[in-house]
Motif scaffolding. Structure first.
Motif, mmCIF file in Angstrom:
data_model
loop_
_atom_site.group_PDB
_atom_site.id
_atom_site.type_symbol
_atom_site.label_atom_id
_atom_site.label_comp_id
_atom_site.label_asym_id
_atom_site.label_seq_id
_atom_site.Cartn_x
_atom_site.Cartn_y
_atom_site.Cartn_z
ATOM 1 N N TYR A 183 0.876 -1.175 0.000
ATOM 2 C CA TYR A 183 0.000 0.000 0.000
ATOM 3 C C TYR A 183 0.913 1.225 0.000
ATOM 4 N N HIS A 184 0.429 2.335 -0.537
ATOM 5 C CA HIS A 184 1.293 3.491 -0.670
ATOM 6 C C HIS A 184 0.627 4.765 -0.162
ATOM 7 N N PRO A 185 0.467 4.890 1.137
ATOM 8 C CA PRO A 185 0.034 6.174 1.703
ATOM 9 C C PRO A 185 1.162 7.187 1.593
ATOM 10 N N PRO A 186 0.876 8.458 1.832
ATOM 11 C CA PRO A 186 1.926 9.482 1.667
ATOM 12 C C PRO A 186 3.163 9.229 2.510
ATOM 13 N N TYR A 187 2.985 8.673 3.714
ATOM 14 C CA TYR A 187 4.144 8.474 4.587
ATOM 15 C C TYR A 187 4.970 7.250 4.198
ATOM 16 N N TYR A 188 4.522 6.474 3.199
ATOM 17 C CA TYR A 188 5.322 5.367 2.663
ATOM 18 C C TYR A 188 5.741 5.668 1.222
ATOM 19 N N HIS A 189 6.004 6.906 0.934
ATOM 20 C CA HIS A 189 6.358 7.278 -0.433
ATOM 21 C C HIS A 189 7.861 7.089 -0.616
ATOM 22 N N PHE A 190 8.247 5.830 -0.877
ATOM 23 C CA PHE A 190 9.657 5.502 -1.015
ATOM 24 C C PHE A 190 10.022 5.319 -2.487
ATOM 25 N N ASN A 191 11.308 5.277 -2.742
ATOM 26 C CA ASN A 191 11.823 5.089 -4.095
ATOM 27 C C ASN A 191 11.393 3.728 -4.636
ATOM 28 N N GLU A 192 10.603 3.733 -5.704
ATOM 29 C CA GLU A 192 10.049 2.483 -6.234
ATOM 30 C C GLU A 192 11.087 1.622 -6.936
ATOM 31 N N THR A 193 12.223 2.189 -7.307
ATOM 32 C CA THR A 193 13.238 1.400 -8.013
ATOM 33 C C THR A 193 14.079 0.570 -7.059
ATOM 34 N N ALA A 194 13.989 0.858 -5.767
ATOM 35 C CA ALA A 194 14.740 0.114 -4.768
ATOM 36 C C ALA A 194 13.825 -0.911 -4.101
ATOM 37 N N THR A 195 14.421 -1.863 -3.390
ATOM 38 C CA THR A 195 13.643 -2.851 -2.646
ATOM 39 C C THR A 195 13.231 -2.259 -1.306
ATOM 40 N N ASN A 196 11.923 -2.183 -1.075
ATOM 41 C CA ASN A 196 11.372 -1.725 0.194
ATOM 42 C C ASN A 196 10.575 -2.879 0.782
ATOM 43 N N PHE A 197 11.135 -3.538 1.787
ATOM 44 C CA PHE A 197 10.523 -4.755 2.297
ATOM 45 C C PHE A 197 9.181 -4.525 2.975
ATOM 46 N N VAL A 198 8.845 -3.255 3.277
ATOM 47 C CA VAL A 198 7.520 -2.958 3.784
ATOM 48 C C VAL A 198 6.448 -3.377 2.787
ATOM 49 N N ASP A 199 6.803 -3.434 1.494
ATOM 50 C CA ASP A 199 5.854 -3.819 0.437
ATOM 51 C C ASP A 199 5.776 -5.328 0.230
ATOM 52 N N HIS A 200 6.595 -6.105 0.922
ATOM 53 C CA HIS A 200 6.740 -7.515 0.599
ATOM 54 C C HIS A 200 6.109 -8.459 1.619
ATOM 55 N N GLY A 201 5.552 -7.917 2.695
ATOM 56 C CA GLY A 201 4.994 -8.801 3.706
ATOM 57 C C GLY A 201 4.110 -8.062 4.677
ATOM 58 N N PRO A 202 3.529 -8.763 5.644
ATOM 59 C CA PRO A 202 2.619 -8.121 6.605
ATOM 60 C C PRO A 202 3.321 -7.307 7.661
ATOM 61 N N GLN A 203 4.628 -7.541 7.869
ATOM 62 C CA GLN A 203 5.367 -6.782 8.873
ATOM 63 C C GLN A 203 6.048 -5.578 8.218
ATOM 64 N N ASN A 204 6.293 -4.537 8.998
ATOM 65 C CA ASN A 204 6.942 -3.352 8.432
ATOM 66 C C ASN A 204 8.453 -3.441 8.453
#
Length: 376
Positions: free
Chosen positions: A355-376
């Motif tokens: 999910y991408h709320p404003p406070y999770y606006h990270f660089n999409e070209t990098a790996t952000n593990f917050v997007d890969h599972g239920p844990q942050n």
């Protein structure tokens, strides 16, 4: 208003004044520790741990105490202390109590379960990781740690013969690694937008998951927590060898399709908890391909044995799975807890969790593990 200068005493962690004439606005935080104190306490603790590891074979496997006896030995049960404790005596006393009142799964006579013994390199690695204390939710918050995790995932996949270009992440243990695969399967194969519409969004069709009678109870937790309910699980009969009956699996899937249900996932076991049995994974994979279902392998117990050259064909069949759960804190001797979820489709985890709320606006070209599972 100007801050006033005054002479104050700053404790150096050992009860000695460290400096004078500092700004009165400054205050000593209880967690502050100067480098010399840290070195002294750290060296002392390492000496204690080394002596403990050396002593393990000469200790009892467990003191077999009652809960009340352990609480009494630890001095528990009193009110929350009003004041903290000097770190030196606190560390020394706590270490001794922990060593004296724990079950020692690193003992040479411990045969209770399959959690690995403590590995000295793992003990030091835990110290190193906690020194940086990275938040591995986003690459920008943990560039080195994120890349180390990505490489670790690729190496684990390569070790067991899985596609090293897969996606994945490290989690707290086998239960969570299996749940990650379960939720990825649900999002991928439900047949509708289950994340938006929920499990009732399929016009009343019941999602179905299939697993051997020997499957670990994580499957109950996953069905429960995902909203499917445990009645969504079709437990397939196992033969006398404790392995899934593939013919019975196919018949169960076909019967549910005829009844209007929505089969989406089959779980194969690579080492059951009760007996270490391995399901006929390649044959199960063939059924999944034929029926368009997600194939997940619970390899938390025995998945790493696929790395052995003499591994049987049934075990090597895990490389055909859509997702796999393995436990580095077992065969790889990583400190507890360390599970790993591997997923063949590199977009499947993001599709299941991002999910991408404003406070999770990270660089999409990098790996952000917050997007890969239920844990942050």
């Amino acid at each position: 208003m100007k801050q006033q200068e005054s002479t104050v005493s700053i404790n150096d962690g050992r009860g000695n004044p460290a400096s004078a004439g500092v700004n009165a606005a400054a205050r000593e935080a209880p967690l502050v520790m100067d480098a010399d104190t840290f070195r002294a306490l750290g060296h002392r603790l390492v000496d204690q741990v080394a002596a403990f590891l050396e002593s393990v074979p000469h200790r009892p496997v467990t003191t077999d105490q009652s809960p009340s006896a352990v609480r009494d030995a630890l001095g528990l049960g009193g009110p929350l202390p009003e004041q903290g404790t000097d770190p030196g005596p606190l560390l020394e006393r706590t270490a001794q109590l922990l060593f004296d009142h724990s079950l020692l799964n690193g003992h040479p006579r411990f045969f209770g379960y399959i959690t690995a013994a403590p590995a000295p390199i793992g003990i030091l690695a835990e110290l190193l990781a906690s020194a940086v204390n990275p938040n591995v939710g986003a690459w920008t918050l943990s560039p080195a740690a994120t890349e180390i995790e990505r490489e670790t995932i690729r190496w684990i996949a390569e070790l067991i013969g899985y596609d090293p270009q897969c996606d994945g992440l490290l989690v707290s243990g086998g239960n969570m690694a299996n749940v990650v695969g379960f939720l990825a399967a649900r999002a991928s194969r439900a047949g509708w937008n289950v994340r938006e519409q929920g499990v009732a969004g399929g016009a009343g069709r019941q999602l179905r998951v299939y697993a051997s009678e020997e499957t670990h109870t994580w499957i109950h937790k996953a069905a429960d927590l995902s909203g499917l309910g445990t009645s969504s699980i079709r437990f397939v009969a196992a033969g006398r060898d404790q392995r899934m009956d593939v013919g019975a699996l196919r018949r169960a899937i076909e019967a549910d399709i005829a009844a209007g249900d929505a089969p989406f996932m089959v779980v194969g076991t690579a080492g059951s908890v009760s007996t270490g049995a391995v399901d006929p994974l390649a044959s199960i994979a063939a059924v999944c391909r034929d029926k368009g279902l997600w194939f997940h392998v619970d390899g938390a117990y025995g998945g790493f044995a696929a790395a052995v050259p003499e591994a049987p064909a049934d075990l090597r069949g895990l490389r055909e799975a859509d997702s796999i759960a393995v436990d580095p804190h077992k065969w790889l001797y990583a400190p507890l807890e360390a599970g790993c979820a591997l997923v063949r489709d590199t977009q499947a985890l993001r599709a299941a969790f991002a999910y991408h709320p404003p406070y999770y606006h990270f660089n999409e070209t990098a790996t952000n593990f917050v997007d890969h599972g239920p844990q942050n």
